[in-house]
Design a protein around this motif. Structure first.
Motif, PDB file in Angstrom:
ATOM      1  N   PHE A   1       0.651  -0.778   0.368  1.00 15.68           N
ATOM      2  CA  PHE A   1      -0.159  -0.325  -0.067  1.00 15.68           C
ATOM      3  C   PHE A   1       0.886   1.446   0.049  1.00 15.68           C
ATOM      4  N   LYS A   2       1.676   0.876   0.729  1.00 19.58           N
ATOM      5  CA  LYS A   2       2.715   2.491   1.023  1.00 19.58           C
ATOM      6  C   LYS A   2       3.270   2.606  -0.279  1.00 19.58           C
ATOM      7  N   VAL A   3       3.927   1.409  -1.009  1.00 19.54           N
ATOM      8  CA  VAL A   3       4.666   1.587  -2.103  1.00 19.54           C
ATOM      9  C   VAL A   3       4.164   2.309  -3.088  1.00 19.54           C
ATOM     10  N   ALA A   4       2.573   1.733  -3.242  1.00 13.48           N
ATOM     11  CA  ALA A   4       1.417   2.171  -4.461  1.00 13.48           C
ATOM     12  C   ALA A   4       1.272   4.222  -4.441  1.00 13.48           C
ATOM     13  N   ARG A   5       1.091   4.392  -3.104  1.00 15.51           N
ATOM     14  CA  ARG A   5       1.288   5.376  -3.001  1.00 15.51           C
ATOM     15  C   ARG A   5       2.537   6.879  -3.125  1.00 15.51           C
ATOM     16  N   ASP A   6       3.274   5.996  -2.361  1.00  9.75           N
ATOM     17  CA  ASP A   6       4.424   6.729  -2.939  1.00  9.75           C
ATOM     18  C   ASP A   6       4.498   6.489  -4.476  1.00  9.75           C
ATOM     19  N   MET A   7       4.212   5.606  -5.149  1.00 11.01           N
ATOM     20  CA  MET A   7       4.461   5.578  -6.941  1.00 11.01           C
ATOM     21  C   MET A   7       3.186   6.384  -7.411  1.00 11.01           C
ATOM     22  N   GLY A   8       2.572   6.992  -7.468  1.00 10.28           N
ATOM     23  CA  GLY A   8       1.299   7.109  -7.268  1.00 10.28           C
ATOM     24  C   GLY A   8      -0.169   6.374  -7.654  1.00 10.28           C
ATOM     25  N   LEU A   9       0.378   5.357  -7.561  1.00  8.96           N
ATOM     26  CA  LEU A   9      -0.109   3.851  -7.869  1.00  8.96           C
ATOM     27  C   LEU A   9      -1.854   4.338  -7.277  1.00  8.96           C
ATOM     28  N   GLU A  10      -3.602   4.259  -7.761  1.00  5.43           N
ATOM     29  CA  GLU A  10      -4.221   3.790  -6.853  1.00  5.43           C
ATOM     30  C   GLU A  10      -4.765   2.413  -6.970  1.00  5.43           C
ATOM     31  N   ILE A  11      -4.785   1.978  -5.434  1.00  6.78           N
ATOM     32  CA  ILE A  11      -5.185   1.064  -5.209  1.00  6.78           C
ATOM     33  C   ILE A  11      -6.654   0.743  -4.653  1.00  6.78           C
ATOM     34  N   PRO A  12      -7.611   0.393  -5.909  1.00  7.16           N
ATOM     35  CA  PRO A  12      -6.914  -1.065  -6.771  1.00  7.16           C
ATOM     36  C   PRO A  12      -7.024  -0.836  -7.964  1.00  7.16           C
ATOM     37  N   ARG A  13      -7.340   0.594  -8.626  1.00  8.57           N
ATOM     38  CA  ARG A  13      -7.739   0.853  -9.971  1.00  8.57           C
ATOM     39  C   ARG A  13      -6.310   0.158 -10.474  1.00  8.57           C
ATOM     40  N   ASP A  14      -5.883   0.780  -9.801  1.00  3.99           N
ATOM     41  CA  ASP A  14      -4.018   0.218 -10.951  1.00  3.99           C
ATOM     42  C   ASP A  14      -3.255  -1.016  -9.852  1.00  3.99           C
ATOM     43  N   LEU A  15      -3.213  -1.198  -9.395  1.00  5.84           N
ATOM     44  CA  LEU A  15      -3.139  -2.221  -8.562  1.00  5.84           C
ATOM     45  C   LEU A  15      -3.663  -3.202  -7.519  1.00  5.84           C
ATOM     46  N   SER A  16      -3.963  -4.217  -7.754  1.00 10.68           N
ATOM     47  CA  SER A  16      -5.075  -5.105  -7.123  1.00 10.68           C
ATOM     48  C   SER A  16      -3.742  -5.721  -5.252  1.00 10.68           C
ATOM     49  N   VAL A  17      -4.418  -5.796  -4.661  1.00 12.17           N
ATOM     50  CA  VAL A  17      -3.582  -5.832  -3.661  1.00 12.17           C
ATOM     51  C   VAL A  17      -4.350  -7.188  -2.450  1.00 12.17           C
ATOM     52  N   VAL A  18      -4.351  -8.073  -2.741  1.00 11.10           N
ATOM     53  CA  VAL A  18      -4.532  -9.591  -1.841  1.00 11.10           C
ATOM     54  C   VAL A  18      -3.458 -10.016  -0.371  1.00 11.10           C
ATOM     55  N   GLY A  19      -4.272  -9.278   1.026  1.00  7.03           N
ATOM     56  CA  GLY A  19      -2.923 -10.201   1.728  1.00  7.03           C
ATOM     57  C   GLY A  19      -3.588 -11.597   2.120  1.00  7.03           C
ATOM     58  N   TYR A  20      -2.601 -11.899   3.497  1.00  3.10           N
ATOM     59  CA  TYR A  20      -3.140 -13.408   4.382  1.00  3.10           C
ATOM     60  C   TYR A  20      -3.216 -13.175   6.015  1.00  3.10           C
ATOM     61  N   ASP A  21      -4.071 -13.676   6.250  1.00  5.43           N
ATOM     62  CA  ASP A  21      -3.989 -13.886   8.108  1.00  5.43           C
ATOM     63  C   ASP A  21      -5.389 -13.357   8.065  1.00  5.43           C
ATOM     64  N   ASP A  22      -6.102 -12.000   7.531  1.00  7.21           N
ATOM     65  CA  ASP A  22      -6.987 -11.194   7.700  1.00  7.21           C
ATOM     66  C   ASP A  22      -6.571 -10.410   9.944  1.00  7.21           C
ATOM     67  N   LEU A  23      -5.901  -9.666   9.457  1.00  2.35           N
ATOM     68  CA  LEU A  23      -5.520  -9.485  10.821  1.00  2.35           C
ATOM     69  C   LEU A  23      -6.677  -8.456  11.013  1.00  2.35           C
ATOM     70  N   PRO A  24      -7.437  -7.840  12.434  1.00  2.00           N
ATOM     71  CA  PRO A  24      -8.509  -6.266  12.625  1.00  2.00           C
ATOM     72  C   PRO A  24      -7.879  -5.706  11.440  1.00  2.00           C
ATOM     73  N   MET A  25      -6.529  -5.769  11.385  1.00  2.00           N
ATOM     74  CA  MET A  25      -6.419  -3.753  11.004  1.00  2.00           C
ATOM     75  C   MET A  25      -6.544  -4.126   9.610  1.00  2.00           C
ATOM     76  N   ALA A  26      -6.826  -5.781   8.996  1.00  2.00           N
ATOM     77  CA  ALA A  26      -7.409  -5.632   7.094  1.00  2.00           C
ATOM     78  C   ALA A  26      -8.707  -4.617   6.880  1.00  2.00           C
ATOM     79  N   SER A  27      -9.353  -4.495   8.352  1.00  2.00           N
ATOM     80  CA  SER A  27     -10.576  -3.715   7.577  1.00  2.00           C
ATOM     81  C   SER A  27     -10.442  -2.549   8.182  1.00  2.00           C
ATOM     82  N   ARG A  28      -9.448  -1.928   8.912  1.00  2.00           N
ATOM     83  CA  ARG A  28      -9.511  -0.992   9.279  1.00  2.00           C
ATOM     84  C   ARG A  28      -8.792   0.217   8.716  1.00  2.00           C
ATOM     85  N   VAL A  29      -8.180   0.015   6.937  1.00  2.00           N
ATOM     86  CA  VAL A  29      -6.881   0.644   6.649  1.00  2.00           C
ATOM     87  C   VAL A  29      -8.022   0.976   5.246  1.00  2.00           C
ATOM     88  N   TRP A  30      -7.228   2.222   4.009  1.00  2.00           N
ATOM     89  CA  TRP A  30      -7.789   2.420   3.006  1.00  2.00           C
ATOM     90  C   TRP A  30      -7.045   2.046   2.200  1.00  2.00           C
TER      91      TRP A  30
END
Lengths: 354, 354
Positions: B272-301
């Motif tokens: 997420f951080k690198v995408a922002r730094d590079m001006g890429l918008e998630i998910p428009r320019d890049l899709s991301v899927v994580g693993y664990d589904d920590l509580p924070m997964a539903s708190r970030v944008w």
DNA sequence: CTCGCCGTTGACACCGGTTTCCTAACGCTT
DNA sequence: AAGCGTTAGGAAACCGGTGTCAACGGCGAG
């Protein structure tokens, strides 16, 4: 003592069993009491004897049995971390700090969550501390502020260190974080950025830090000639969900606040969520300042401006204080370091655009 | 036994002291061995006697001394959580689960972080387990996969439960998470969304889950006729920082991947951080899927699409397994529940726009 | 009526250390 | 050389439980 003696002696040990103080005594040719003296660094042992016994201890790889020692000492070698903080991130950071300090001390950490709303809290903590005969206890907020709990610890003669935003005890038993100061810095920052309608989401009333942080904010704003409108104050519970709820109510006001200061970072993320849901862009449409500066503060977007509290260091310092009291230092005479929070300016709060 | 007897007996106890088994025995008019039998629920006690002794125990508020009991039993009443997982969020969730299961059992939790890169790891763990004579140990990945550590635990006859993504032991000693399955689901999801250039940031090689998750992804993509280009595979370390680094290298490629699957959520935030730094918008320019589904997964944008692993439940289940082995159940005969992860679709991965 | 068995119970040693109290040996003074 | 304080070190009790094994009373069988 020759190698041969030791070899012979070794042969006399049962193979699968750990050596005991009796083995050491027998092989070193002294009584177990003398070995005990060596272990406990008693000064009443001749240097020559000490060396001889130490050599056997090393050779055998003897380590005293913690249970037996604990039984005789009437004290275990366990440090308790008793907490009721609802923010997992806060807890894990503090825990890491405590473990940093405990490493190599021979003490182990027992974690014990609790709930101050539980009517049996005091009995439960008494049972825990008494049963385990804890070496010491570390109390982060808000359980650190519960005088009934403290009374039990004193009664049980269990050393403790309290972490809180106000001094409540002897210096050696307190680690104070000047939350007033940190919140004031946040308040000045927002005022300087031109904000006049400032919202505040406080922590639960049970936490002294809530009042401290609120007071610091109010004071700083007053200095700047800005009044904190009480309609813009909402109470949260230091959890993400409570932050969401409080933010909803604050941002529904008309006119809505242009900035929100939250009692901790966890709730700040709740504000982020509500802002997004409402189509508000942070910081353009709403400035947000958090408190704690958890690692995640610099991982979310926009990076959260927050008051830095070195939680891990605080855990370490608290544990070090406990170790100091073990070394026979009088808690009343120790110094009471004050942890000074400082504002970390990032991207979530910006100047008010006219 | 009348109230009077008890009152008299009570008077005979030193005021500041906890009652011992001797006090109970004297007052109940039985031998301490019989009291011991009652405490340990031995069947060889007449009902009448049991009731009488129990009454005295309750009246006196007697609780057995854990140290003395441990000394005689050669076993403490402590459960160890030995971990080397670099993600604090993972650890704190698991710890909560373990505590959930331990509550009310009379057992306490001792946390013990470690480092598999430490050459003294085995000796350190041996010392910890042996000194504390742990009742049992819970091992999350990757220390759960270290056979040298397991060998020591077996040698010390210390019950343990291993949490890992492959079965490595008897059913009663394992909690298996089918990471292959979870990663496959993520892979299918991305393929179905039309992605063809898919990046993968794996965990450290030391974690079996890294290979499992990589294999699951590869297999699922192959089924869909999509090849995982090895240039789009980077290795991380399950930390935020390592995620940042890996994302930088992946997103610098030309053409860059249109989607990235990360071995855990912590690293996804790095993307997420690198995408922002590079001006890429998630998910428009890049899709991301994580693993664990920590509580924070539903708190970030944007909310992170992630493979849900019920970490807290896993901690609880592992601890329950340990408790079962306490009740004399044979670890070889217990069932081995497999934790099945499942994809939670949120906002960070979307269909590829042509 | 005596024997032997069974279900219960207790005396005693033991777990592995520490504390208390005491003795022997040492060095010093007178 | 005797007297005395000081110090190193040991014997035994103790911390608070559990294990072993023998003893006990009541019972049915022989």
């Amino acid at each position: 003592m020759t190698d041969d003696d030791i070899a012979t002696a070794r042969g006399g040990l049962k193979p699968g069993k750990r050596p005991t103080i009796n083995d050491v005594a027998r092989i070193a040719g002294v009584s177990k009491k003398t070995v005990s003296r060596v272990i406990n660094q008693s000064p009443f042992v001749r240097e020559e004897t000490r060396v001889k016994v130490s050599a056997v201890i090393d050779e055998l790889g003897f380590t005293p049995d913690v249970q037996a020692r604990g039984l005789a000492f009437r004290r275990s070698f366990l440090v308790g971390l008793i907490y009721d903080n609802p923010s997992p991130n806060y807890v894990v950071n503090m825990q890491q700090g405590v473990l940093d300090a405990l490493r190599g001390s021979g003490l182990e950490l027992v974690v014990h969550p609790c709930d101050r709303a539980n009517p049996n809290l005091v009995a439960e903590i008494r049972a825990f501390v008494e049963r385990q005969k804890l070496f010491g206890v570390i109390l982060p907020p808000s359980v650190s502020e519960d005088e009934a709990v403290i009374a039990v610890l004193r009664e049980l003669d269990c050393p403790y260190v309290r972490i809180a935003s106000v001094s409540l005890d002897e210096p050696g038993r307190m680690l104070v974080t000047n939350d007033h100061l940190g919140a004031a810095e946040a308040g000045r920052h927002l005022a300087d950025l031109g904000h006049r309608r400032i919202g505040f989401i406080s922590g639960p009333a049970l936490f002294r830090s809530s009042a401290q942080r609120g007071g610091g904010l109010r004071g700083a704003l007053a200095e700047k000639g800005v009044a904190l409108d009480e309609r813009y104050v909402a109470q949260g519970a230091y959890t993400f969900e409570s932050g969401v709820e409080a933010a909803r109510s604050l941002l529904a006001l008309d006119p809505r606040p242009t900035a929100i200061f939250t009692g901790n970072d966890e709730m700040a993320l709740g504000v982020f969520k509500v802002a997004r849901d409402m189509g508000l862009e942070i910081p353009r449409d709403l400035s947000v300042v958090g408190y704690d500066d958890l690692p995640m503060a610099s991982r979310v977007w926009p990076n959260l401006t927050s008051v830095r509290l070195p939680i891990r260091d605080m855990g370490r310092m608290a544990a070090e204080k406990l170790l100091a009291s073990m070394r026979g230092l009088d808690p009343a005479k120790l110094d009471q370091p004050e942890v000074r929070p400082s504002l970390v300016v990032r991207d979530s709060a910006t100047a008010l655009t006219a």
